[in-house]
Scaffold this motif. Structure first.
Motif, PDB file in Angstrom:
ATOM      1  N   ALA B  89       0.865  -1.183   0.000  1.00 24.41           N
ATOM      2  CA  ALA B  89       0.000   0.000   0.000  1.00 24.41           C
ATOM      3  C   ALA B  89       0.898   1.228   0.000  1.00 24.41           C
ATOM      4  CB  ALA B  89      -0.899   0.003   1.225  1.00 24.41           C
ATOM      5  N   TYR B  90       0.600   2.159  -0.884  1.00 30.63           N
ATOM      6  CA  TYR B  90       1.382   3.383  -0.984  1.00 30.63           C
ATOM      7  C   TYR B  90       0.501   4.538  -0.527  1.00 30.63           C
ATOM      8  CZ  TYR B  90       4.779   0.642  -3.530  1.00 30.63           C
ATOM      9  OH  TYR B  90       5.729  -0.306  -3.869  1.00 30.63           O
ATOM     10  N   PHE B  91       0.944   5.193   0.544  1.00 32.55           N
ATOM     11  CA  PHE B  91       0.171   6.297   1.107  1.00 32.55           C
ATOM     12  C   PHE B  91       0.860   7.622   0.816  1.00 32.55           C
ATOM     13  CE2 PHE B  91      -3.153   4.291   3.496  1.00 32.55           C
ATOM     14  CZ  PHE B  91      -2.657   3.029   3.818  1.00 32.55           C
ATOM     15  N   CYS B  92       0.029   8.593   0.522  1.00 28.92           N
ATOM     16  CA  CYS B  92       0.488   9.956   0.333  1.00 28.92           C
ATOM     17  C   CYS B  92      -0.042  10.777   1.505  1.00 28.92           C
ATOM     18  CB  CYS B  92      -0.056  10.474  -0.997  1.00 28.92           C
ATOM     19  SG  CYS B  92       0.097  12.222  -1.261  1.00 28.92           S
ATOM     20  N   ALA B  93       0.762  11.713   1.980  1.00 31.95           N
ATOM     21  CA  ALA B  93       0.319  12.634   3.015  1.00 31.95           C
ATOM     22  C   ALA B  93       0.685  14.039   2.585  1.00 31.95           C
ATOM     23  CB  ALA B  93       0.981  12.300   4.351  1.00 31.95           C
ATOM     24  N   SER B  94      -0.106  15.016   3.017  1.00 38.37           N
ATOM     25  CA  SER B  94       0.237  16.402   2.710  1.00 38.37           C
ATOM     26  C   SER B  94       0.177  17.237   3.977  1.00 38.37           C
ATOM     27  CB  SER B  94      -0.708  16.975   1.638  1.00 38.37           C
ATOM     28  OG  SER B  94      -2.007  17.241   2.158  1.00 38.37           O
ATOM     29  N   SER B  95       0.917  18.328   3.950  1.00 36.69           N
ATOM     30  CA  SER B  95       0.901  19.246   5.088  1.00 36.69           C
ATOM     31  C   SER B  95       1.015  20.673   4.578  1.00 36.69           C
ATOM     32  CB  SER B  95       2.036  18.920   6.066  1.00 36.69           C
ATOM     33  OG  SER B  95       3.289  19.178   5.502  1.00 36.69           O
ATOM     34  N   PRO B  96       0.568  21.630   5.394  1.00 32.51           N
ATOM     35  CA  PRO B  96       0.640  23.026   4.987  1.00 32.51           C
ATOM     36  C   PRO B  96       2.097  23.484   4.911  1.00 32.51           C
ATOM     37  CG  PRO B  96      -0.822  22.716   6.876  1.00 32.51           C
ATOM     38  CD  PRO B  96      -0.054  21.456   6.706  1.00 32.51           C
ATOM     39  N   PRO B  97       2.307  24.712   4.450  1.00 33.28           N
ATOM     40  CA  PRO B  97       3.676  25.241   4.409  1.00 33.28           C
ATOM     41  C   PRO B  97       4.310  25.298   5.806  1.00 33.28           C
ATOM     42  CG  PRO B  97       2.195  26.611   3.125  1.00 33.28           C
ATOM     43  CD  PRO B  97       1.341  25.615   3.841  1.00 33.28           C
ATOM     44  N   ILE B  98       5.556  25.664   5.856  1.00 34.15           N
ATOM     45  CA  ILE B  98       6.355  25.673   7.085  1.00 34.15           C
ATOM     46  C   ILE B  98       5.542  26.238   8.255  1.00 34.15           C
ATOM     47  CG2 ILE B  98       8.457  26.580   8.159  1.00 34.15           C
ATOM     48  CD1 ILE B  98       9.330  24.976   5.911  1.00 34.15           C
ATOM     49  N   GLY B  99       5.701  25.594   9.395  1.00 37.36           N
ATOM     50  CA  GLY B  99       4.996  26.068  10.582  1.00 37.36           C
ATOM     51  C   GLY B  99       4.033  25.053  11.128  1.00 37.36           C
ATOM     52  N   SER B 100       3.736  24.030  10.308  1.00 40.24           N
ATOM     53  CA  SER B 100       2.847  22.982  10.799  1.00 40.24           C
ATOM     54  C   SER B 100       3.513  21.639  10.576  1.00 40.24           C
ATOM     55  CB  SER B 100       1.518  23.033  10.058  1.00 40.24           C
ATOM     56  OG  SER B 100       0.728  21.912  10.399  1.00 40.24           O
ATOM     57  N   THR B 101       3.411  20.788  11.568  1.00 42.69           N
ATOM     58  CA  THR B 101       4.043  19.476  11.428  1.00 42.69           C
ATOM     59  C   THR B 101       3.036  18.370  11.147  1.00 42.69           C
ATOM     60  OG1 THR B 101       3.943  19.318  13.835  1.00 42.69           O
ATOM     61  CG2 THR B 101       6.040  19.989  12.868  1.00 42.69           C
ATOM     62  N   GLU B 102       1.753  18.651  11.263  1.00 45.38           N
ATOM     63  CA  GLU B 102       0.776  17.574  11.101  1.00 45.38           C
ATOM     64  C   GLU B 102       0.624  17.210   9.636  1.00 45.38           C
ATOM     65  OE1 GLU B 102      -2.972  18.221  12.966  1.00 45.38           O
ATOM     66  OE2 GLU B 102      -3.890  16.482  12.014  1.00 45.38           O
ATOM     67  N   ALA B 103       0.594  15.922   9.375  1.00 41.37           N
ATOM     68  CA  ALA B 103       0.400  15.416   8.020  1.00 41.37           C
ATOM     69  C   ALA B 103      -0.937  14.700   7.941  1.00 41.37           C
ATOM     70  CB  ALA B 103       1.530  14.461   7.651  1.00 41.37           C
ATOM     71  N   PHE B 104      -1.657  14.940   6.852  1.00 38.87           N
ATOM     72  CA  PHE B 104      -2.954  14.309   6.620  1.00 38.87           C
ATOM     73  C   PHE B 104      -2.776  13.276   5.514  1.00 38.87           C
ATOM     74  CE2 PHE B 104      -5.584  17.220   9.068  1.00 38.87           C
ATOM     75  CZ  PHE B 104      -4.738  18.308   9.209  1.00 38.87           C
ATOM     76  N   PHE B 105      -3.274  12.080   5.765  1.00 38.33           N
ATOM     77  CA  PHE B 105      -3.043  10.975   4.842  1.00 38.33           C
ATOM     78  C   PHE B 105      -4.213  10.761   3.890  1.00 38.33           C
ATOM     79  CE2 PHE B 105       0.872   8.852   6.019  1.00 38.33           C
ATOM     80  CZ  PHE B 105       1.162   9.429   7.238  1.00 38.33           C
ATOM     81  N   GLY B 106      -3.871  10.333   2.683  1.00 37.04           N
ATOM     82  CA  GLY B 106      -4.869   9.857   1.742  1.00 37.04           C
ATOM     83  C   GLY B 106      -5.222   8.411   2.047  1.00 37.04           C
ATOM     84  N   GLN B 107      -6.182   7.866   1.271  1.00 39.68           N
ATOM     85  CA  GLN B 107      -6.674   6.504   1.513  1.00 39.68           C
ATOM     86  C   GLN B 107      -5.715   5.444   0.997  1.00 39.68           C
ATOM     87  OE1 GLN B 107      -9.651   5.509   3.171  1.00 39.68           O
ATOM     88  NE2 GLN B 107      -9.381   7.599   3.869  1.00 39.68           N
ATOM     89  N   GLY B 108      -4.720   5.856   0.250  1.00 43.54           N
ATOM     90  CA  GLY B 108      -3.721   4.901  -0.202  1.00 43.54           C
ATOM     91  C   GLY B 108      -4.062   4.261  -1.539  1.00 43.54           C
ATOM     92  N   THR B 109      -3.031   3.785  -2.204  1.00 43.55           N
ATOM     93  CA  THR B 109      -3.181   2.970  -3.417  1.00 43.55           C
ATOM     94  C   THR B 109      -2.585   1.611  -3.107  1.00 43.55           C
ATOM     95  OG1 THR B 109      -3.053   4.817  -4.969  1.00 43.55           O
ATOM     96  CG2 THR B 109      -2.452   2.641  -5.807  1.00 43.55           C
ATOM     97  N   ARG B 110      -3.394   0.584  -3.301  1.00 49.17           N
ATOM     98  CA  ARG B 110      -2.912  -0.777  -3.076  1.00 49.17           C
ATOM     99  C   ARG B 110      -2.455  -1.357  -4.402  1.00 49.17           C
ATOM    100  NH1 ARG B 110      -5.602   1.192   0.541  1.00 49.17           N
ATOM    101  NH2 ARG B 110      -5.359   0.588   2.698  1.00 49.17           N
ATOM    102  N   LEU B 111      -1.158  -1.529  -4.506  1.00 46.39           N
ATOM    103  CA  LEU B 111      -0.553  -2.064  -5.729  1.00 46.39           C
ATOM    104  C   LEU B 111      -0.334  -3.558  -5.575  1.00 46.39           C
ATOM    105  CD1 LEU B 111       0.918  -1.741  -8.491  1.00 46.39           C
ATOM    106  CD2 LEU B 111       3.014  -1.318  -7.169  1.00 46.39           C
ATOM    107  N   THR B 112      -0.833  -4.298  -6.533  1.00 44.38           N
ATOM    108  CA  THR B 112      -0.600  -5.742  -6.576  1.00 44.38           C
ATOM    109  C   THR B 112       0.117  -6.064  -7.872  1.00 44.38           C
ATOM    110  OG1 THR B 112      -2.637  -6.142  -5.335  1.00 44.38           O
ATOM    111  CG2 THR B 112      -1.658  -8.023  -6.485  1.00 44.38           C
ATOM    112  N   VAL B 113       1.256  -6.706  -7.757  1.00 43.98           N
ATOM    113  CA  VAL B 113       2.016  -7.116  -8.944  1.00 43.98           C
ATOM    114  C   VAL B 113       1.836  -8.614  -9.124  1.00 43.98           C
ATOM    115  CG1 VAL B 113       4.279  -7.213 -10.033  1.00 43.98           C
ATOM    116  CG2 VAL B 113       3.676  -5.268  -8.571  1.00 43.98           C
ATOM    117  N   VAL B 114       1.340  -8.998 -10.302  1.00 44.57           N
ATOM    118  CA  VAL B 114       1.068 -10.421 -10.551  1.00 44.57           C
ATOM    119  C   VAL B 114       2.030 -10.978 -11.597  1.00 44.57           C
ATOM    120  CG1 VAL B 114      -1.345 -10.195  -9.901  1.00 44.57           C
ATOM    121  CG2 VAL B 114      -0.671  -9.873 -12.287  1.00 44.57           C
TER     122      VAL B 114
END
Lengths: 108, 114
Positions: B89-114
């Motif tokens: 699962a690959y998760f992306c998170a974003s945060s505001p510009p400098i001054g904030s440390t909290e990161a908000f996560f997306g729901q993720g992409t589940r990659l399956t290689v067959v």
């Protein structure tokens, strides 16, 4: 190096209190986060500590001791929906470094 | 204000193909982080980007993986010539510009290689 340690698994009973410990050794420290993650879902923010002491937020509290490199998450009045993984993360310079997470199972 | 949006939610690729994972940060957020989570494991940092800049790629494998965050559009994590070990699962998170440390996560992409 970066090292963040948590117990792998814990179990508890509905209505009880559970404490999840986290110890860390990192090259930098700008705060410690706790996230909750249900299986197959995104991590969601629970708490943030940057100064020593206890932060309380409803049923959840988080404690930090920077001198000991130690934090804990305290969950009170456990509910079945609290069954999830709890991730300890250190904000190190420019990014969050995560521990492997503690999988908590709450039984009726 | 929509949260962090990732797509696709699920992606299946055959060995040797390319995988492209997209992340649109929250409105007003200019910092994007990519994390990988293997089954039953914690989140492993891969890369930290700001618009048109890679700030920290210390967690990126040296080959086959690349990331960008263009001036316009989403951040892209690209995996070339995928192998079974890339399944995660690959998760992306974003945060505001400098001054904030909290990161908000997306729901993720589940990659399956067959």
């Amino acid at each position: 190096g970066q090292n963040i340690d948590q117990p792998t698994e814990m179990t508890a009973t509905e209505g009880a209190i559970v404490q999840i410990n986290c110890t860390y050794q990192t090259s930098g420290f700008n705060g410690l986060f706790w996230y909750q993650q249900h299986a197959g879902e995104a991590p969601t923010f629970l708490s943030y500590n940057v100064l020593d002491g206890l932060e309380e937020k409803g049923r959840f509290s988080s404690f930090l001791s920077r001198s000991k490199g130690y934090s804990y998450l305290l969950l009170k009045e456990l509910q079945m929906k609290d069954s999830a993984s709890y991730l300890c993360a250190v904000y190190n310079t420019d990014k969050l470094i995560f521990g492997t997470g503690t999988r908590l199972q709450v039984f009726p | 204000n929509a949260g962090v949006m990732q797509n696709p939610r699920h992606l299946v690729r055959r060995r040797g193909q390319e995988a492209r994972l997209r992340c649109s940060p929250m409105k007003g957020h200019s910092h994007v982080y990519w994390y990988r989570q293997l089954p039953e494991e914690g989140l492993k940092f891969m890369v930290y980007l700001q618009k048109e800049n890679i700030i920290d790629e210390s967690g990126m494998p040296k080959e086959r993986f690349s990331a960008e965050f263009p001036k316009e559009g989403p951040s892209i994590l690209r995996i070339q010539q995928v192998v079974r070990g890339d399944s995660a699962a690959y998760f992306c998170a974003s945060s505001p510009p400098i001054g904030s440390t909290e990161a908000f996560f997306g729901q993720g992409t589940r990659l399956t290689v067959v």
